[in-house]
Structure formats: C-alpha cells, structure tokens
Design a protein around this motif. Structure first.
Motif, PDB file in Angstrom:
ATOM      1  N   LEU A 164     -18.644   9.236   7.153  1.00 28.06           N
ATOM      2  CA  LEU A 164     -18.836   9.084   5.707  1.00 28.06           C
ATOM      3  C   LEU A 164     -18.986  10.441   5.031  1.00 28.06           C
ATOM      4  O   LEU A 164     -18.409  10.697   3.968  1.00 28.06           O
ATOM      5  CB  LEU A 164     -20.063   8.221   5.427  1.00 28.06           C
ATOM      6  N   ASP A 165     -19.761  11.318   5.648  1.00 33.47           N
ATOM      7  CA  ASP A 165     -19.961  12.653   5.084  1.00 33.47           C
ATOM      8  C   ASP A 165     -18.654  13.433   5.030  1.00 33.47           C
ATOM      9  O   ASP A 165     -18.355  14.110   4.038  1.00 33.47           O
ATOM     10  CB  ASP A 165     -20.997  13.426   5.908  1.00 33.47           C
ATOM     11  N   GLU A 166     -17.866  13.345   6.101  1.00 28.97           N
ATOM     12  CA  GLU A 166     -16.586  14.066   6.137  1.00 28.97           C
ATOM     13  C   GLU A 166     -15.629  13.552   5.072  1.00 28.97           C
ATOM     14  O   GLU A 166     -14.944  14.342   4.405  1.00 28.97           O
ATOM     15  CB  GLU A 166     -15.948  13.951   7.517  1.00 28.97           C
ATOM     16  N   LEU A 167     -15.567  12.234   4.905  1.00 29.72           N
ATOM     17  CA  LEU A 167     -14.674  11.657   3.901  1.00 29.72           C
ATOM     18  C   LEU A 167     -15.091  12.074   2.492  1.00 29.72           C
ATOM     19  O   LEU A 167     -14.247  12.463   1.674  1.00 29.72           O
ATOM     20  CB  LEU A 167     -14.674  10.133   4.018  1.00 29.72           C
ATOM     21  N   ARG A 168     -16.376  11.998   2.224  1.00 25.64           N
ATOM     22  CA  ARG A 168     -16.857  12.352   0.884  1.00 25.64           C
ATOM     23  C   ARG A 168     -16.722  13.846   0.629  1.00 25.64           C
ATOM     24  O   ARG A 168     -16.485  14.264  -0.508  1.00 25.64           O
ATOM     25  CB  ARG A 168     -18.309  11.897   0.701  1.00 25.64           C
ATOM     26  N   LEU A 214     -13.896   3.958  13.389  1.00 30.38           N
ATOM     27  CA  LEU A 214     -14.568   4.691  14.460  1.00 30.38           C
ATOM     28  C   LEU A 214     -13.590   5.455  15.355  1.00 30.38           C
ATOM     29  O   LEU A 214     -14.012   6.068  16.339  1.00 30.38           O
ATOM     30  CB  LEU A 214     -15.404   3.718  15.311  1.00 30.38           C
ATOM     31  N   GLU A 215     -12.305   5.455  15.007  1.00 28.50           N
ATOM     32  CA  GLU A 215     -11.326   6.212  15.782  1.00 28.50           C
ATOM     33  C   GLU A 215     -11.539   7.712  15.580  1.00 28.50           C
ATOM     34  O   GLU A 215     -11.803   8.168  14.471  1.00 28.50           O
ATOM     35  CB  GLU A 215      -9.908   5.832  15.353  1.00 28.50           C
ATOM     36  N   ARG A 216     -11.395   8.467  16.658  1.00 27.46           N
ATOM     37  CA  ARG A 216     -11.651   9.901  16.595  1.00 27.46           C
ATOM     38  C   ARG A 216     -10.683  10.651  15.675  1.00 27.46           C
ATOM     39  O   ARG A 216     -11.031  11.667  15.088  1.00 27.46           O
ATOM     40  CB  ARG A 216     -11.594  10.503  18.005  1.00 27.46           C
ATOM     41  N   ASP A 217      -9.451  10.142  15.584  1.00 30.78           N
ATOM     42  CA  ASP A 217      -8.444  10.870  14.811  1.00 30.78           C
ATOM     43  C   ASP A 217      -8.386  10.439  13.349  1.00 30.78           C
ATOM     44  O   ASP A 217      -7.477  10.835  12.627  1.00 30.78           O
ATOM     45  CB  ASP A 217      -7.063  10.698  15.452  1.00 30.78           C
ATOM     46  N   LEU A 218      -9.355   9.626  12.913  1.00 31.13           N
ATOM     47  CA  LEU A 218      -9.301   9.085  11.553  1.00 31.13           C
ATOM     48  C   LEU A 218      -9.228  10.187  10.504  1.00 31.13           C
ATOM     49  O   LEU A 218      -8.333  10.187   9.658  1.00 31.13           O
ATOM     50  CB  LEU A 218     -10.519   8.192  11.282  1.00 31.13           C
ATOM     51  N   ILE A 219     -10.159  11.110  10.546  1.00 35.36           N
ATOM     52  CA  ILE A 219     -10.213  12.157   9.522  1.00 35.36           C
ATOM     53  C   ILE A 219      -8.952  13.010   9.555  1.00 35.36           C
ATOM     54  O   ILE A 219      -8.347  13.297   8.510  1.00 35.36           O
ATOM     55  CB  ILE A 219     -11.459  13.042   9.707  1.00 35.36           C
ATOM     56  N   CYS A 220      -8.532  13.413  10.747  1.00 41.60           N
ATOM     57  CA  CYS A 220      -7.317  14.232  10.871  1.00 41.60           C
ATOM     58  C   CYS A 220      -6.103  13.491  10.325  1.00 41.60           C
ATOM     59  O   CYS A 220      -5.240  14.085   9.658  1.00 41.60           O
ATOM     60  CB  CYS A 220      -7.081  14.620  12.327  1.00 41.60           C
ATOM     61  N   LEU A 239     -14.281  15.553   1.597  1.00 39.03           N
ATOM     62  CA  LEU A 239     -12.864  15.721   1.253  1.00 39.03           C
ATOM     63  C   LEU A 239     -12.602  15.363  -0.208  1.00 39.03           C
ATOM     64  O   LEU A 239     -11.572  15.729  -0.770  1.00 39.03           O
ATOM     65  CB  LEU A 239     -11.987  14.843   2.145  1.00 39.03           C
ATOM     66  N   GLY A 240     -13.534  14.626  -0.816  1.00 34.33           N
ATOM     67  CA  GLY A 240     -13.345  14.170  -2.189  1.00 34.33           C
ATOM     68  C   GLY A 240     -12.911  12.723  -2.279  1.00 34.33           C
ATOM     69  O   GLY A 240     -12.494  12.257  -3.341  1.00 34.33           O
ATOM     70  N   ILE A 241     -13.002  11.992  -1.154  1.00 33.58           N
ATOM     71  CA  ILE A 241     -12.617  10.590  -1.104  1.00 33.58           C
ATOM     72  C   ILE A 241     -13.846   9.712  -1.332  1.00 33.58           C
ATOM     73  O   ILE A 241     -14.863   9.884  -0.673  1.00 33.58           O
ATOM     74  CB  ILE A 241     -11.983  10.247   0.261  1.00 33.58           C
ATOM     75  N   LYS A 260       1.307  14.735  -0.494  1.00 32.57           N
ATOM     76  CA  LYS A 260       0.908  15.644  -1.586  1.00 32.57           C
ATOM     77  C   LYS A 260       0.006  14.949  -2.610  1.00 32.57           C
ATOM     78  O   LYS A 260      -0.004  15.286  -3.799  1.00 32.57           O
ATOM     79  CB  LYS A 260       2.142  16.240  -2.282  1.00 32.57           C
ATOM     80  N   LEU A 261      -0.757  13.971  -2.115  1.00 31.07           N
ATOM     81  CA  LEU A 261      -1.697  13.264  -2.992  1.00 31.07           C
ATOM     82  C   LEU A 261      -3.063  13.930  -2.901  1.00 31.07           C
ATOM     83  O   LEU A 261      -3.563  14.197  -1.810  1.00 31.07           O
ATOM     84  CB  LEU A 261      -1.807  11.799  -2.572  1.00 31.07           C
ATOM     85  N   GLU A 262      -3.678  14.180  -4.054  1.00 33.29           N
ATOM     86  CA  GLU A 262      -5.008  14.777  -4.068  1.00 33.29           C
ATOM     87  C   GLU A 262      -6.043  13.741  -3.615  1.00 33.29           C
ATOM     88  O   GLU A 262      -5.921  12.551  -3.923  1.00 33.29           O
ATOM     89  CB  GLU A 262      -5.342  15.285  -5.468  1.00 33.29           C
ATOM     90  N   PRO A 263      -7.063  14.177  -2.881  1.00 29.52           N
ATOM     91  CA  PRO A 263      -8.026  13.251  -2.247  1.00 29.52           C
ATOM     92  C   PRO A 263      -8.731  12.313  -3.212  1.00 29.52           C
ATOM     93  O   PRO A 263      -9.051  11.178  -2.823  1.00 29.52           O
ATOM     94  CB  PRO A 263      -9.033  14.195  -1.578  1.00 29.52           C
TER      95      PRO A 263
END
Length: 292
Positions: free
Chosen positions: A172-176, A130-136, A178-180, A146-149
């Motif tokens: 969850l939407d942002e992570l997915r 739930l941290e705001r900077d998680l996605i960044c 990204l391809g994670i 240099k690892l692909e998501p």
C-alpha cells in the motif's frame, strides 16, 4: 389435492427437465473452463467502463473498468461467472495484467483525444495483490502506456488486506508513493470493523460502500441501512477518505446519500457499464445526467 398416481405420472417429465438443466449447466461450465485460457489471445475479453459521478455536480470524476468475456458460443459472460474459474485454473493473474494494460492504454488514448482527464480504477484479486512483481509490473505498465500514476486507481477487497498485514502495508505504501490511489471495495460485507478500518488510516484513499446497504436506503423512514451508511460516511470523512456509494439505482437512494454528504455515486441511476466507445461519447460532455 393431486393423487399420488398423478404425481408419479408427472415425475418422469420433471426429472428429465431437471436433468437437462443440470446437464446444460455442467456443459457450459466445462466449456468455459476449457476455453478461458485462450480468451486473451483470441481477443475475447473486453473492458466496460462505469462512470463515477460527483454527488453534487453530476460531473464525471472517474470510472471503474469492468471486465466482460465475449464467448463465441455463450455470448457475454459476467465476471461473477468466469473469475472463479480463472482463480481455479490459475490464470487470474494473467487476466489481471491484461486488465491493467488495457485500462491504462485506453485512458491514455482518451487523454490524447483531448477528453477530460479522469482516473480509471481496476480491481486486483487477493492473490495478485500479494505477488512479488506487482509493483514492478504496474510501474512498467505506466511506462509502456505513458499514463501518469494519478490516473490509475487500485480497488482491493478486505480479503486482500487480511492475507498478510505486514506485506500489505508495504505494498500500500509503495503504491501510494507512486501517486496511485487505493480504494477499499465492498466495504461492510466481510470482516469490517471500526478498529480494523482505523489500522489502515493513511493507507487507503477511498472507501466503497457495498450495494447491499445502498439498496435499503429510505427517505420516508429511517432504516438500519440508513444509520449504517451514515456512520460509514462520517467515519470515512473523519479518516480523510473519500466515499463512493455503489449500486445507486433510485432518486430516493441518491437523496439520502446527498443528505449524508456522500462524495461520489456509482450505479444504474446515472449509467450502466459502457463500452469504451460509448463511454468516450459520454466523457465528451463531462457530465452524466440521471437516467429516466
């Protein structure tokens, strides 16, 4: 039957023994808590990797990164012992960042060594999720290493999902996007329900069945765990999710899971968590045979 006098004679020794144990435990707890903030900078943390195995082919299709603490006094400390201390002292997020950076860098190094390309999964605490900077931070880590998501997977617990549903859905939407891929860990031990799981349809990719259900699987006669595990597997497939069975330790458990069409196996039957170098040796073969 022992006399009261004899019991009284033994009590001082027993009392002293118990006192020594309690004192030792308190001493260790205090030592761990006071030294944990320096574990990262002193290179005492290490990742072990446990393979995830295709239930039909024995092929290694992924791995879970598991943290260990090489304490100079107390030796190898399991996460069950020090992660609660990390949460208590407020450095859990720093440890989480270290895990993410280390796992991604290690996976990229294996790829550059021409080893089979597989995703590595890491666990995120509820607070970190739930941290705001998680996605960044994840985007920056992938850029730095240099690892692909698609070669990073995130494992979260039910607690993470229940904290703040609106924010969780967005993350969850942002992570997915990204391809994670996202895995729901320890399913069945918390507030799991069919309606609850259905709410996250399309937002979760993998469901991990907790080892407490796997432990009681039986091929000789149907147990309650058999019914529950079969139901979870069929439901997950219906929701287009892969299923991982954790804690598989016997051939009997494996046979039941194969019968129910479980996708992926993880457990000591195939391999315990390994150091990075030993896992690389295993990955070279691309297959993981059952341990005798």
């Amino acid at each position: 039957m022992e006399s009261k006098a004899n019991l009284q004679q033994y009590n001082p020794t027993l009392s002293q023994y118990s006192s020594n144990i309690i004192h030792s435990q308190l001493n260790k707890s205090f030592s761990l808590e006071s030294s944990l903030p320096y574990a990262i900078e002193q290179n005492q943390l290490e990742l072990y990797y446990q393979p995830k195995i295709n239930a039909k082919t024995n092929q290694i299709i992924g791995a879970e990164a598991l943290i260990r603490w090489n304490h100079p006094k107390w030796g190898i400390i399991s996460p069950n012992e020090f992660i609660p201390l990390a949460e208590k002292t407020g450095i859990i997020n720093e440890i989480g960042k270290w895990v993410k950076q280390t796992a991604c860098a290690q996976n990229k190094a294996w790829q550059e060594a021409q080893l089979p390309m597989i995703p590595i999964s890491i666990n995120l605490s509820a607070s970190r999720f739930l941290e705001r900077d998680l996605i960044c931070n994840i985007v920056q880590t992938l850029k730095d290493t240099k690892l692909e998501p698609q070669y990073l997977e995130i494992e979260i617990t039910e607690t993470s999902l229940l904290e703040n549903e609106e924010i969780v859905f967005s993350v969850l939407d942002e992570l997915r996007n990204l391809g994670i891929k996202i895995a729901l860990d320890d399913f069945g031990t918390g507030y799991s329900s069919l309606s609850y799981l259905n709410r996250f349809k399309g937002k979760l990719d993998i469901l991990k069945i907790d080892r407490s259900f796997i432990r009681d699987l039986s091929s000789s006669h149907e147990e309650d765990s058999n019914f529950i595990v079969n139901m979870i597997i069929q439901l997950s497939h219906q929701l287009k999710m892969e299923v991982i069975a954790e804690g598989v330790e016997t051939n009997e458990q494996l046979q039941v899971l194969q019968k129910y069409n479980c996708n992926i196996i993880q457990g000591y039957l195939f391999s315990k968590p390994l150091t990075a170098s030993k896992f690389a040796d295993l990955l070279k073969t691309s297959l993981c045979e059952k341990q005798d």
